[in-house]
Design a protein around this motif. Structure first.
Motif, PDB file in Angstrom:
ATOM      1  N   LYS A 117       1.516  -4.645   8.967  1.00  0.00           N
ATOM      2  CA  LYS A 117       1.274  -3.211   9.090  1.00  0.00           C
ATOM      3  C   LYS A 117       2.457  -2.442   9.669  1.00  0.00           C
ATOM      4  O   LYS A 117       2.480  -1.219   9.607  1.00  0.00           O
ATOM      5  CB  LYS A 117       0.059  -2.979  10.003  1.00  0.00           C
ATOM      6  N   GLN A 168      -3.249  13.527   3.829  1.00  0.00           N
ATOM      7  CA  GLN A 168      -2.815  12.159   3.485  1.00  0.00           C
ATOM      8  C   GLN A 168      -3.809  11.439   2.564  1.00  0.00           C
ATOM      9  O   GLN A 168      -5.024  11.555   2.733  1.00  0.00           O
ATOM     10  CB  GLN A 168      -2.639  11.355   4.771  1.00  0.00           C
ATOM     11  N   HIS A 190       2.268  -0.784   4.210  1.00  0.00           N
ATOM     12  CA  HIS A 190       1.796  -2.124   4.596  1.00  0.00           C
ATOM     13  C   HIS A 190       2.011  -3.127   3.469  1.00  0.00           C
ATOM     14  O   HIS A 190       1.702  -2.845   2.307  1.00  0.00           O
ATOM     15  CB  HIS A 190       0.305  -2.094   4.947  1.00  0.00           C
ATOM     16  N   ARG A 244       6.605   6.678  14.257  1.00  0.00           N
ATOM     17  CA  ARG A 244       5.339   6.203  13.689  1.00  0.00           C
ATOM     18  C   ARG A 244       4.854   4.931  14.378  1.00  0.00           C
ATOM     19  O   ARG A 244       3.656   4.786  14.648  1.00  0.00           O
ATOM     20  CB  ARG A 244       5.512   5.915  12.193  1.00  0.00           C
ATOM     21  N   LEU A 268      -0.797  10.220  12.861  1.00  0.00           N
ATOM     22  CA  LEU A 268      -0.585   8.996  12.091  1.00  0.00           C
ATOM     23  C   LEU A 268       0.381   9.235  10.939  1.00  0.00           C
ATOM     24  O   LEU A 268       0.310  10.270  10.276  1.00  0.00           O
ATOM     25  CB  LEU A 268      -1.918   8.485  11.504  1.00  0.00           C
ATOM     26  N   GLY A 269       1.251   8.253  10.702  1.00  0.00           N
ATOM     27  CA  GLY A 269       2.272   8.422   9.681  1.00  0.00           C
ATOM     28  C   GLY A 269       1.924   7.754   8.366  1.00  0.00           C
ATOM     29  O   GLY A 269       0.775   7.362   8.117  1.00  0.00           O
ATOM     30  N   ASN A 270       2.944   7.632   7.512  1.00  0.00           N
ATOM     31  CA  ASN A 270       2.798   6.959   6.228  1.00  0.00           C
ATOM     32  C   ASN A 270       3.266   5.510   6.361  1.00  0.00           C
ATOM     33  O   ASN A 270       4.459   5.238   6.471  1.00  0.00           O
ATOM     34  CB  ASN A 270       3.651   7.654   5.154  1.00  0.00           C
ATOM     35  N   GLY A 271       2.299   4.590   6.338  1.00  0.00           N
ATOM     36  CA  GLY A 271       2.652   3.177   6.369  1.00  0.00           C
ATOM     37  C   GLY A 271       3.036   2.695   4.983  1.00  0.00           C
ATOM     38  O   GLY A 271       2.794   3.368   3.966  1.00  0.00           O
ATOM     39  N   ARG A 288      -1.989   3.912  16.691  1.00  0.00           N
ATOM     40  CA  ARG A 288      -1.861   4.687  15.443  1.00  0.00           C
ATOM     41  C   ARG A 288      -2.086   3.787  14.228  1.00  0.00           C
ATOM     42  O   ARG A 288      -1.633   4.115  13.132  1.00  0.00           O
ATOM     43  CB  ARG A 288      -0.476   5.329  15.329  1.00  0.00           C
ATOM     44  N   PHE A 289      -2.686   2.636  14.417  1.00  0.00           N
ATOM     45  CA  PHE A 289      -2.938   1.695  13.309  1.00  0.00           C
ATOM     46  C   PHE A 289      -1.648   1.249  12.626  1.00  0.00           C
ATOM     47  O   PHE A 289      -1.662   0.893  11.443  1.00  0.00           O
ATOM     48  CB  PHE A 289      -3.875   2.313  12.263  1.00  0.00           C
ATOM     49  N   ALA A 290      -0.539   1.330  13.350  1.00  0.00           N
ATOM     50  CA  ALA A 290       0.753   1.023  12.727  1.00  0.00           C
ATOM     51  C   ALA A 290       1.209  -0.412  13.018  1.00  0.00           C
ATOM     52  O   ALA A 290       2.189  -0.871  12.428  1.00  0.00           O
ATOM     53  CB  ALA A 290       1.802   2.018  13.203  1.00  0.00           C
ATOM     54  N   GLU A 325       0.854  -1.202   0.000  1.00  0.00           N
ATOM     55  CA  GLU A 325       0.000   0.000   0.000  1.00  0.00           C
ATOM     56  C   GLU A 325       0.884   1.244   0.000  1.00  0.00           C
ATOM     57  O   GLU A 325       1.902   1.275   0.674  1.00  0.00           O
ATOM     58  CB  GLU A 325      -0.873   0.030   1.258  1.00  0.00           C
ATOM     59  N   GLU A 372      -6.597   9.412   3.391  1.00  0.00           N
ATOM     60  CA  GLU A 372      -6.260   8.668   4.620  1.00  0.00           C
ATOM     61  C   GLU A 372      -6.555   9.538   5.841  1.00  0.00           C
ATOM     62  O   GLU A 372      -7.116  10.615   5.728  1.00  0.00           O
ATOM     63  CB  GLU A 372      -4.797   8.207   4.575  1.00  0.00           C
ATOM     64  N   GLU A 403      -4.160   7.548   0.076  1.00  0.00           N
ATOM     65  CA  GLU A 403      -3.638   6.185  -0.045  1.00  0.00           C
ATOM     66  C   GLU A 403      -4.144   5.550  -1.327  1.00  0.00           C
ATOM     67  O   GLU A 403      -5.294   5.752  -1.730  1.00  0.00           O
ATOM     68  CB  GLU A 403      -4.103   5.321   1.138  1.00  0.00           C
ATOM     69  N   GLU A 411       0.945   5.137   1.008  1.00  0.00           N
ATOM     70  CA  GLU A 411       0.324   6.294   1.683  1.00  0.00           C
ATOM     71  C   GLU A 411       1.254   7.490   1.511  1.00  0.00           C
ATOM     72  O   GLU A 411       2.474   7.338   1.546  1.00  0.00           O
ATOM     73  CB  GLU A 411       0.144   6.009   3.183  1.00  0.00           C
TER      74      GLU A 411
END
Ligand code: GLU
Ligand code: MG
Length: 446
Positions: free
Chosen positions: A344, A202, A253, A306, A248-251, A311-313, A146, A197, A204, A148
């Protein structure tokens, strides 16, 4: 599966491609590769030089194996400093006219020695070897990364302040997003989704799963394209792990599924949520190696700003069905083909070839050892109190990597040592800097 071609085959490919490109108005071809710090580097040639470049490559200084995020260099006992040369050889199987850079085409590059042998430090070569090792077990992997990113105005302020996933942002940037979509599609990329995002500015995009080396190539091309479209709209792009402190950062994934012929080993099996035993062992292998793999997939000091809880990381070393706080989110999908594992914890600073090569190598080790997959975690791992937190700094991840005999063997001595040297040097570079300084220094680099 990408293949390595002989000099003669590559020259023949270029002879066929050049007139076609000329007819499309292409003047030059840019060759991209990603260094150990996670930065995409390029060289380009005019169309008239394509055949020579495809046959012999173009010069590339070996010191870039030791280049840090700030363009300074580190060394190892075996690095050659300012001397020596490598050949950057475009893979014309992936030659793509660039929709947002009229007159230019692009190809991912492999690196060879001047004598024409694969360079042991070539990250794409490593990913290819790992993919071949999977095929050697009569299996295959489908992968997708992915992308982002944060868009900002010329002053560096997020250019889309509206709500996360917000319609506001989507409407305000309608033309921009349409151009991102059409540019990617015109380049033959199979876009699955595009959305705003969570963080300010952001967005994605996700792409269809494909072979692992192809997925890494795609990640590089997608980012190149988004940057080019953004430039046409007066927007700056950040792929840094963190754009703003505390947000929240740029993942980056990584989605993976393991297949035996046409059977997805994450669907219809006797294990948890339909996993087949081989699928479980493979995922257990990746989970076991995850702290060390972070040195590949979360390669920056900023990565650890991050990779924090809530943070969904995916800051915890565990797995769970649709669990977005687990490093490994298992997804069953709507159809058999869609079931996959999402890692993730990796971010957008990662070199996609290193991450995929490392993950496949760890998965295969788990498969060979018949490693059991630990119990599933439901709900927020932080609330359990017992969940295993992943490394919290680049130094900690580098320590785990340094202890990993598995990754040393998989990457091979030269590449393994170069990656370690870059990680240690970047950890030192930022050791005494504040979080704000680290974010500032990395925001526009990837
Ligand atoms: N941007 C989040 C990250 O840093 C991920 C958000 C999501 O896609 O769940 O990984
Ligand atoms: Mg996302």
């Amino acid at each position: 599966m990408t293949t390595t071609r002989s000099r003669a085959e590559r020259a023949a490919q270029a002879r066929t491609a050049a007139p076609r490109l000329a007819a499309e108005g292409i003047d030059g071809v840019v060759f991209g590769w990603v260094d150990n710090a996670g930065l995409t580097r390029v060289k380009s040639v005019p169309l008239a030089q394509l055949e020579h470049a495809a046959e012999y490559g173009v010069g590339a200084a070996p010191c870039f194996d030791y280049c840090l995020v700030d363009d300074s260099f580190t060394t190892t006992p075996s690095s050659s400093g300012a001397t020596g040369d490598l050949r950057l050889v475009p893979d014309l199987d992936r030659l793509t006219p660039l929709a947002a850079q009229p007159g230019w085409a692009w190809a991912p590059a492999d690196r060879y020695t001047q004598a024409g042998a694969p360079h042991p430090g070539c990250q794409r070569g490593f990913a290819r070897r790992a993919a071949e090792a999977v095929e050697g077990r009569r299996m295959s992997v489908k992968a997708g990364i992915e992308v982002e990113w944060v868009v900002a105005d010329a002053a560096g302020t997020p250019a889309a302040p509206g709500p996360g996933y917000g319609m506001t942002r989507f409407v305000e940037h309608s033309d921009y997003l349409r151009e991102v979509l059409t540019a990617l599609t015109r380049q033959g990329l199979d876009v699955l989704q595009l959305h705003p995002e969570y963080a300010a500015g952001q967005f994605e995009v996700s792409l269809a799963a494909e072979g692992p080396v192809e997925a890494a190539d795609t990640a590089m091309l997608v980012r190149h394209t988004i940057r080019a479209v953004s430039a046409r709209h007066g927007l700056r792009v950040s792929y840094a792990p963190v754009f703003s402190d505390g947000v929240l950062g740029n993942g980056g994934h990584v989605h993976l599924s393991l297949w035996r012929r046409d059977r997805n080993l994450a669907h219809g099996g006797p294990g948890r949520h339909g996993l087949h035993p081989e699928g479980e062992h493979f995922l257990a292998g990746v989970l076991a190696e995850l702290p060390a793999l972070l040195a590949l997939g979360a390669p920056s000091a900023a990565s650890y700003l991050r990779l924090v809880p809530s943070r969904f990381a995916g800051a915890y070393r565990c797995w769970g069905l649709e669990n977005r706080e687990a490093a490994l989110r298992l997804i069953t999908g709507s159809t058999a083909g869609q079931a996959n594992a999402e890692f993730k914890c990796f971010d957008a600073a990662a070199n996609p070839y290193l991450v995929l090569g490392g993950v496949l190598s760890a998965g295969l080790a788990g498969l060979d050892a018949g490693l059991p997959l630990p119990p599933e975690v439901r709900g927020d791992p932080a609330a359990l109190g017992t969940a295993d937190r992943l490394p919290t700094s680049l130094s900690e991840a580098s320590d785990a990597y340094e202890k990993s005999a598995l990754l040393r063997t998989a990457l091979g001595g030269d590449l393994y040592e170069a990656v370690l040297a870059v990680r240690r040097a970047e950890a030192e570079l930022f050791a005494t800097r504040t979080d704000e300084d680290v974010i500032e220094a990395t925001r526009w680099r990837y």
